[in-house]
Write a protein that holds these residues in place. Structure first.
Motif, short mmCIF file in Angstrom:
data_model
loop_
_atom_site.label_atom_id
_atom_site.label_comp_id
_atom_site.label_asym_id
_atom_site.label_seq_id
_atom_site.Cartn_x
_atom_site.Cartn_y
_atom_site.Cartn_z
N GLU A 43 0.75 -1.02 0.00
CA GLU A 43 0.01 0.12 -0.16
C GLU A 43 0.88 1.32 -0.14
O GLU A 43 0.70 2.48 -0.58
N LEU A 44 1.93 1.34 0.66
CA LEU A 44 2.92 2.23 0.88
C LEU A 44 3.54 2.63 -0.40
O LEU A 44 3.53 3.76 -0.88
N ARG A 45 4.04 1.52 -0.88
CA ARG A 45 4.75 1.54 -2.41
C ARG A 45 3.79 2.36 -3.33
O ARG A 45 4.11 2.90 -4.14
N GLN A 46 2.39 1.62 -3.56
CA GLN A 46 1.48 2.11 -4.41
C GLN A 46 1.50 3.81 -4.12
O GLN A 46 1.07 4.50 -5.30
N LYS A 47 1.21 3.92 -3.06
CA LYS A 47 0.94 5.45 -2.67
C LYS A 47 2.02 6.36 -3.18
O LYS A 47 1.85 7.56 -3.58
N ILE A 48 3.21 5.81 -3.02
CA ILE A 48 4.43 6.78 -3.34
C ILE A 48 4.43 6.77 -4.92
O ILE A 48 4.86 7.87 -5.38
N TRP A 49 4.29 5.61 -5.43
CA TRP A 49 4.28 5.67 -6.99
C TRP A 49 3.18 6.54 -7.63
O TRP A 49 3.24 7.34 -8.56
N ASP A 50 1.83 6.54 -6.97
CA ASP A 50 0.66 7.38 -7.28
C ASP A 50 1.19 8.73 -7.35
O ASP A 50 0.99 9.59 -8.07
N LYS A 51 1.74 9.21 -6.04
CA LYS A 51 2.24 10.64 -5.72
C LYS A 51 3.40 11.10 -6.98
O LYS A 51 3.50 12.20 -7.28
N LEU A 52 4.17 10.12 -6.88
CA LEU A 52 5.57 10.68 -7.69
C LEU A 52 5.35 10.23 -9.38
O LEU A 52 6.09 11.00 -10.09
N ARG A 53 4.21 9.76 -9.85
CA ARG A 53 3.89 9.82 -11.11
C ARG A 53 3.79 10.91 -11.89
O ARG A 53 3.55 11.89 -11.44
N GLY A 54 4.50 11.04 -12.82
CA GLY A 54 4.80 12.26 -13.74
C GLY A 54 5.76 13.21 -13.66
O GLY A 54 6.17 13.96 -14.66
N ASN A 55 6.83 12.65 -12.70
CA ASN A 55 7.97 13.31 -12.49
C ASN A 55 9.15 12.40 -13.16
O ASN A 55 9.40 11.11 -12.44
N PRO A 56 9.35 12.42 -14.36
CA PRO A 56 10.36 11.62 -14.94
C PRO A 56 11.53 11.26 -14.03
O PRO A 56 11.92 9.78 -14.06
N LEU A 73 17.65 4.49 -4.27
CA LEU A 73 16.91 4.54 -3.29
C LEU A 73 17.04 5.84 -2.74
O LEU A 73 15.91 6.55 -2.00
N ASN A 74 18.31 6.12 -2.64
CA ASN A 74 18.57 7.46 -1.68
C ASN A 74 17.96 8.64 -2.72
O ASN A 74 17.54 9.57 -1.97
N LYS A 75 18.09 8.39 -3.95
CA LYS A 75 17.78 9.24 -5.07
C LYS A 75 15.91 9.55 -4.66
O LYS A 75 15.42 10.59 -4.61
N LEU A 76 15.55 8.50 -4.73
CA LEU A 76 14.08 8.26 -4.34
C LEU A 76 13.46 8.99 -3.12
O LEU A 76 12.82 9.88 -2.94
N ALA A 77 14.41 8.83 -2.10
CA ALA A 77 14.10 9.41 -0.56
C ALA A 77 14.04 10.90 -0.88
O ALA A 77 13.44 11.55 -0.09
N VAL A 78 14.99 11.49 -1.74
CA VAL A 78 15.14 13.06 -1.92
C VAL A 78 13.61 13.38 -2.61
O VAL A 78 13.21 14.47 -2.06
N TYR A 79 13.42 12.76 -3.69
CA TYR A 79 11.85 13.25 -4.24
C TYR A 79 10.76 12.84 -3.05
O TYR A 79 10.03 13.86 -3.03
N LEU A 80 10.65 11.94 -2.55
CA LEU A 80 9.76 11.68 -1.29
C LEU A 80 9.85 12.70 -0.35
O LEU A 80 8.82 13.46 -0.01
N GLU A 81 11.18 13.04 -0.01
CA GLU A 81 11.14 14.16 1.06
C GLU A 81 10.62 15.55 0.56
O GLU A 81 9.65 16.29 1.12
N ASP A 82 10.80 15.91 -0.49
CA ASP A 82 10.22 17.15 -1.37
C ASP A 82 8.73 17.06 -1.35
O ASP A 82 8.18 18.01 -1.21
N GLU A 83 8.05 15.89 -1.80
CA GLU A 83 6.64 15.74 -1.68
C GLU A 83 6.10 15.92 -0.37
O GLU A 83 5.07 16.49 -0.18
N MET A 84 6.77 15.22 0.57
CA MET A 84 6.32 15.29 2.07
C MET A 84 6.31 16.52 2.37
O MET A 84 5.47 17.24 3.30
N LYS A 85 7.15 17.46 2.16
CA LYS A 85 7.17 18.87 2.60
C LYS A 85 6.36 19.58 1.75
O LYS A 85 5.75 20.39 2.42
#
Length: 143
Positions: A43-56, A73-85
């Motif tokens: 569920e968490l993985r899908q939520k992250i995919w859904d949120k980051l979809r559209g950012n190549p 994974l470290n790069k993904l964490a940066v994109y995830l951090e930006d979305e969370m902020k």
């Protein structure tokens, strides 16, 4: 500049979401987490995919992480951090899921203690979640 606390949180969340891509087998993951926690990981993985979809760039990182790339994974964490902020509701949702996954970790604690009253050595293994920790050798001499 990124906040190191947030980065760690984003990285930990990404690790939970994509943990099965880094485990040697799904069966091994099932030994460490409850079935509910494994479902929450998906569920968490899908939520992250859904949120980051559209950012190549984020999508590329997601795809590489699913191939087992820890660097991505470290790069993904940066994109995830930006979305969370940028989106506190999203941050709360993924943080809650990560906490639920963490709560579903199966704790395995066992000890093997050997006490010898001669010149032989003793040892202690403390096993937690499948990881072995070997303590220093203990010598006990009785007069």
């Amino acid at each position: 500049m990124t906040d190191p606390v947030t980065t760690l949180t984003a990285l930990a969340i990404a690790e939970f979401a994509f943990k099965k891509f880094f485990e040697s087998g799904v069966g091994k993951l099932g030994e460490k987490f409850t079935e509910t926690a494994l479902t929450k990981m998906d569920e968490l993985r899908q939520k992250i995919w859904d949120k980051l979809r559209g950012n190549p760039r984020a999508e590329k990182a997601l795809q590489e992480v699913e191939k087992g790339s820890k660097d991505h994974l470290n790069k993904l964490a940066v994109y995830l951090e930006d979305e969370m902020k940028d989106n506190p509701d999203f941050a709360a949702q993924v943080s809650t899921l990560a906490q639920e996954i963490k709560a579903g970790k199966i704790q395995v604690n066992s000890q093997n203690i050997q006490q010898n009253y001669d010149n032989s050595t003793g040892f202690q293994n403390d096993i937690d979640g499948g990881e072995n920790f070997i303590a220093h050798t203990i010598n006990i001499h009785k007069p």
